[in-house]
Scaffold this motif. Structure first.
Motif, PDB file in Angstrom:
ATOM      1  N   GLU A  68      45.092  39.585  38.530  1.00 24.57           N
ATOM      2  CA  GLU A  68      44.563  39.768  39.885  1.00 24.57           C
ATOM      3  C   GLU A  68      43.046  39.916  39.869  1.00 24.57           C
ATOM      4  O   GLU A  68      42.346  39.358  40.716  1.00 24.57           O
ATOM      5  CB  GLU A  68      45.183  41.003  40.558  1.00 24.57           C
ATOM      6  N   HIS A 194      42.067  39.695  48.704  1.00 25.33           N
ATOM      7  CA  HIS A 194      43.460  40.136  48.600  1.00 25.33           C
ATOM      8  C   HIS A 194      43.821  40.478  47.154  1.00 25.33           C
ATOM      9  O   HIS A 194      44.454  41.511  46.892  1.00 25.33           O
ATOM     10  CB  HIS A 194      44.382  39.029  49.125  1.00 25.33           C
ATOM     11  N   GLU A 195      43.417  39.624  46.220  1.00 25.09           N
ATOM     12  CA  GLU A 195      43.726  39.868  44.805  1.00 25.09           C
ATOM     13  C   GLU A 195      43.010  41.112  44.294  1.00 25.09           C
ATOM     14  O   GLU A 195      43.584  41.894  43.531  1.00 25.09           O
ATOM     15  CB  GLU A 195      43.318  38.652  43.966  1.00 25.09           C
ATOM     16  N   GLU A 198      44.821  44.164  45.543  1.00 22.63           N
ATOM     17  CA  GLU A 198      46.042  44.413  44.772  1.00 22.63           C
ATOM     18  C   GLU A 198      45.709  45.035  43.420  1.00 22.63           C
ATOM     19  O   GLU A 198      46.391  45.959  42.958  1.00 22.63           O
ATOM     20  CB  GLU A 198      46.809  43.098  44.582  1.00 22.63           C
ATOM     21  N   TRP A 199      44.662  44.509  42.776  1.00 24.31           N
ATOM     22  CA  TRP A 199      44.255  45.054  41.473  1.00 24.31           C
ATOM     23  C   TRP A 199      43.825  46.506  41.608  1.00 24.31           C
ATOM     24  O   TRP A 199      44.211  47.364  40.803  1.00 24.31           O
ATOM     25  CB  TRP A 199      43.108  44.221  40.899  1.00 24.31           C
ATOM     26  N   GLU A 201      44.677  48.710  43.862  1.00 21.93           N
ATOM     27  CA  GLU A 201      45.824  49.571  44.137  1.00 21.93           C
ATOM     28  C   GLU A 201      46.641  49.819  42.876  1.00 21.93           C
ATOM     29  O   GLU A 201      47.134  50.929  42.653  1.00 21.93           O
ATOM     30  CB  GLU A 201      46.690  48.951  45.233  1.00 21.93           C
ATOM     31  N   GLU A 202      46.779  48.777  42.038  1.00 25.21           N
ATOM     32  CA  GLU A 202      47.508  48.950  40.777  1.00 25.21           C
ATOM     33  C   GLU A 202      46.778  49.906  39.837  1.00 25.21           C
ATOM     34  O   GLU A 202      47.413  50.604  39.036  1.00 25.21           O
ATOM     35  CB  GLU A 202      47.699  47.587  40.098  1.00 25.21           C
ATOM     36  N   GLU A 246      45.362  42.102  54.910  1.00 26.88           N
ATOM     37  CA  GLU A 246      44.796  43.435  54.954  1.00 26.88           C
ATOM     38  C   GLU A 246      43.496  43.389  55.777  1.00 26.88           C
ATOM     39  O   GLU A 246      42.899  42.332  55.941  1.00 26.88           O
ATOM     40  CB  GLU A 246      44.488  43.940  53.541  1.00 26.88           C
TER      41      GLU A 246
END
Length: 285
Positions: A68, A194-195, A198-199, A201-202, A246
């Protein structure tokens, strides 16, 4: 086939073909036809290095764990280079013939001509590699088909223009293709955001409202209208369409779109339609 990959490759390959055609035409006109082989050597070297660079980037991607993060950075990098290319063509591209001929006139030695051709063509190859990397990570087979189709289309059009003498308003072509590429770049900016969200949040980062859902159309993933479906995927590549986004993606994608469209329209003098109005006003005066 990835429409975005086709469009980007077509545009970049056509620019490279135009540059090579300008160099060859100048050499013939100035009695240096014997050096045309040096142009082809420089072109072949640039294509080979571009391919090796693309393979290297994909191998690097395959060995990464945080995909990501890579896709987000690659998308942002592609947007930066794509925007620079579009704006440069809009502001400086009109004098490209004079600039190239001026440089070729000083590249008398074979090595100098090979080096100059390599540099100007490799620039297009490097841009293509950077642009296609985000598409390749999402859809390798479709991107490859788009790449091949874009190359074929650009070479055919270049031959029709410079081989058969077909007349085409290249400035108008680059104007409309630039508008379309701005939408593609906006989609890449949104996808990259977006990627990265996601990264983050991970990794446990709290992004607050930036990562919260702005909208969700509720379209199922097996629908043709989903952004990965048969029809939706085309709109996703061309216009950055997604069934949900988002707030961070909305802000970045549409913020970029508004600013980039304004700059491109301004650089082109508000486009061909405004040029016609201006000419009509001048005629009336």
């Amino acid at each position: 086939m990835s429409v975005g990959a086709f469009l980007i490759t077509f545009r970049e390959a056509l620019e490279a073909a135009i540059i090579v055609a300008i160099i060859i035409a100048y050499l013939r006109r100035t009695g240096r036809a014997g050096q045309i082989k040096d142009v082809w050597i420089g072109t072949a070297l640039s294509v080979g290095v571009s391919l090796l660079l693309g393979i290297g980037i994909l191998r690097l991607y395959g060995g990464l764990g945080e995909k990501e993060l890579f896709e987000g950075i690659a998308s942002y990098l592609a947007v930066i280079v794509l925007t620079t290319m579009i704006y440069w063509m809009a502001t400086k591209g009109r004098n490209i013939k004079e600039e190239i001929e001026s440089k070729v006139s000083t590249a008398i030695a074979s090595l100098a001509l090979i080096g100059f051709t390599f540099i100007v063509v490799f620039r297009e190859g490097l841009e293509t590699v950077l642009f296609l990397t985000p598409f390749m990570t999402q859809n390798p087979s479709g991107t490859l088909l788009g790449l091949v189709a874009g190359l074929a289309g650009a070479l055919i059009l270049a031959y029709l223009i410079y081989g058969l003498g077909m007349r085409i308003d290249l400035r108008k072509f680059f104007y409309f293709s630039s508008i379309l590429l701005v939408f593609v770049a906006a989609g890449l900016a949104g996808y990259g955001t977006h990627e990265l969200i996601e990264w983050a949040e991970e990794e446990g980062y709290s992004l607050g409202v930036f990562a919260s859902t702005a909208y969700d159309l509720g379209i199922p993933s097996d629908s043709v209208w989903h952004h990965k479906g048969a029809i939706g995927s085309v709109f996703a590549v061309l216009f950055g369409y997604s069934v949900s986004m988002e707030w961070g993606r909305v802000i970045v994608q549409f913020g970029y779109l508004l600013v980039a469209l304004y700059l491109v329209l301004r650089a082109y003098g508000k486009g061909p339609a405004m040029d016609r109005k201006r000419r009509a006003a001048e005629s009336a005066a």
